[in-house]
Enzyme design. Structure first.
Site, short mmCIF file in Angstrom:
data_model
loop_
_atom_site.label_atom_id
_atom_site.label_comp_id
_atom_site.label_asym_id
_atom_site.label_seq_id
_atom_site.Cartn_x
_atom_site.Cartn_y
_atom_site.Cartn_z
N HIS A 172 -52.29 88.79 -9.00
CA HIS A 172 -51.28 89.79 -8.67
C HIS A 172 -51.66 90.39 -7.33
O HIS A 172 -52.84 90.65 -7.07
CB HIS A 172 -51.23 90.88 -9.75
CG HIS A 172 -50.10 91.83 -9.60
ND1 HIS A 172 -48.79 91.48 -9.81
CD2 HIS A 172 -50.09 93.14 -9.21
CE1 HIS A 172 -48.01 92.52 -9.60
NE2 HIS A 172 -48.78 93.55 -9.22
N GLY A 211 -47.36 76.85 -4.54
CA GLY A 211 -48.63 76.35 -5.05
C GLY A 211 -49.83 76.59 -4.15
O GLY A 211 -50.79 75.83 -4.19
N ASN A 235 -52.04 79.03 -4.43
CA ASN A 235 -53.19 79.33 -5.28
C ASN A 235 -53.67 78.08 -6.00
O ASN A 235 -54.87 77.89 -6.19
CB ASN A 235 -52.86 80.44 -6.27
CG ASN A 235 -52.95 81.81 -5.65
OD1 ASN A 235 -53.86 82.10 -4.88
ND2 ASN A 235 -51.99 82.67 -5.95
N ARG A 259 -36.69 80.25 -25.13
CA ARG A 259 -37.93 80.34 -24.35
C ARG A 259 -39.14 80.05 -25.24
O ARG A 259 -40.11 79.45 -24.80
CB ARG A 259 -38.06 81.71 -23.70
CG ARG A 259 -37.10 81.86 -22.52
CD ARG A 259 -37.14 83.22 -21.90
NE ARG A 259 -38.46 83.62 -21.45
CZ ARG A 259 -38.75 84.82 -21.00
NH1 ARG A 259 -37.81 85.74 -20.91
NH2 ARG A 259 -39.97 85.12 -20.61
N MET A 308 -43.43 82.22 -12.57
CA MET A 308 -42.56 83.39 -12.54
C MET A 308 -41.83 83.65 -13.86
O MET A 308 -40.67 84.06 -13.87
CB MET A 308 -41.56 83.26 -11.39
CG MET A 308 -42.22 83.19 -10.02
SD MET A 308 -43.39 84.53 -9.68
CE MET A 308 -42.29 85.93 -9.59
N GLY A 333 -47.19 91.77 -21.86
CA GLY A 333 -46.53 92.70 -20.94
C GLY A 333 -46.42 92.15 -19.53
O GLY A 333 -46.86 91.03 -19.23
N VAL A 334 -45.85 92.98 -18.66
CA VAL A 334 -45.73 92.63 -17.25
C VAL A 334 -46.95 93.19 -16.52
O VAL A 334 -47.06 94.40 -16.31
CB VAL A 334 -44.43 93.21 -16.63
CG1 VAL A 334 -44.37 92.91 -15.14
CG2 VAL A 334 -43.21 92.64 -17.33
N ASP A 335 -47.90 92.32 -16.22
CA ASP A 335 -49.13 92.68 -15.50
C ASP A 335 -49.91 93.78 -16.21
O ASP A 335 -50.46 94.68 -15.58
CB ASP A 335 -48.79 93.09 -14.05
CG ASP A 335 -48.09 91.98 -13.29
OD1 ASP A 335 -48.50 90.81 -13.45
OD2 ASP A 335 -47.15 92.28 -12.54
N ASP A 390 -51.23 89.08 -21.04
CA ASP A 390 -50.82 89.43 -22.39
C ASP A 390 -49.29 89.43 -22.42
O ASP A 390 -48.66 88.90 -21.51
CB ASP A 390 -51.44 90.76 -22.84
CG ASP A 390 -51.04 91.94 -21.97
OD1 ASP A 390 -50.05 91.85 -21.20
OD2 ASP A 390 -51.71 92.99 -22.05
#
Length: 180
Positions: free
Chosen positions: A101, A10, A12, A57, A82, A135-137, A133
């Site tokens: 990121h 934590g 950030n 999920r 994560m 996707g991954v990054d 969104d």
């Protein structure tokens, strides 16, 4: 008001708290995350949504979105969360979810960007804030702060400098988004 998603330390989240960003609630994917203690110390309401307590999920993510909506959250910040978010969450907060990121995007997506930057021999990395969104990054970049790779850098030394940049950049970007 913002809601923050966390999974770990934590740092950030602490940068947002220290900057006086109005946080309505913090959700963690796991009990015992140090980020929860940071939030509680700041008087911020917290909740834990462990995946094993849900059939899917999608069900878990819908419950998280419900919890944020009940608290008036307008912008969601992923601060070390994560998990990839699923449509029940993404659809409700479309265009209003940001993430940090520790490398330039789209060049170094994924879970190990510092290591990837070092392995590629890149001369620099970046603290990057981008929209989330499916996707991954892959979401559009909002802002980035360059961080040079220094001779002799290890993953730990470079990560520390990138985190320092994230702690400056994330609160600035979130404040600007809240003012829109």
């Amino acid at each position: 008001m913002i809601g923050v998603l966390v999974s770990g330390e934590g740092t950030n989240l602490q940068a947002l708290i220290d900057a006086g960003i109005p946080i309505a609630g913090v959700i963690s994917s796991r009990a015992g995350a140090h980020a929860l203690a940071r939030a509680e110390e700041a008087g911020i309401e917290t909740a834990v949504f462990p995946l094993e307590e849900y059939a899917t999920r999608e069900e878990r993510d819908a419950s998280m979105a419900d919890w944020f909506e009940e608290r008036g959250v307008q912008l969601v910040v992923c601060a070390g969360f994560m998990w990839l978010l699923r449509p029940p969450f993404l659809d409700r907060y479309a265009g209003r979810i940001v993430n940090t990121h520790s490398a330039p995007l789209p060049d170094f997506p994924g879970a190990h960007p510092i290591e990837d930057v070092l392995a590629a021999g890149a001369p620099e990395t970046a603290a990057t804030v981008h929209y989330v969104d499916e996707g991954v990054d892959t979401g559009p970049v909002i802002a980035a702060e360059r961080v040079p790779v220094l001779p002799g850098d290890t993953a730990d030394t470079l990560r520390a400098r990138v985190q320092a940049a994230e702690h400056r950049l994330l609160p600035k970007v979130v404040r600007e988004l809240c003012e829109r």
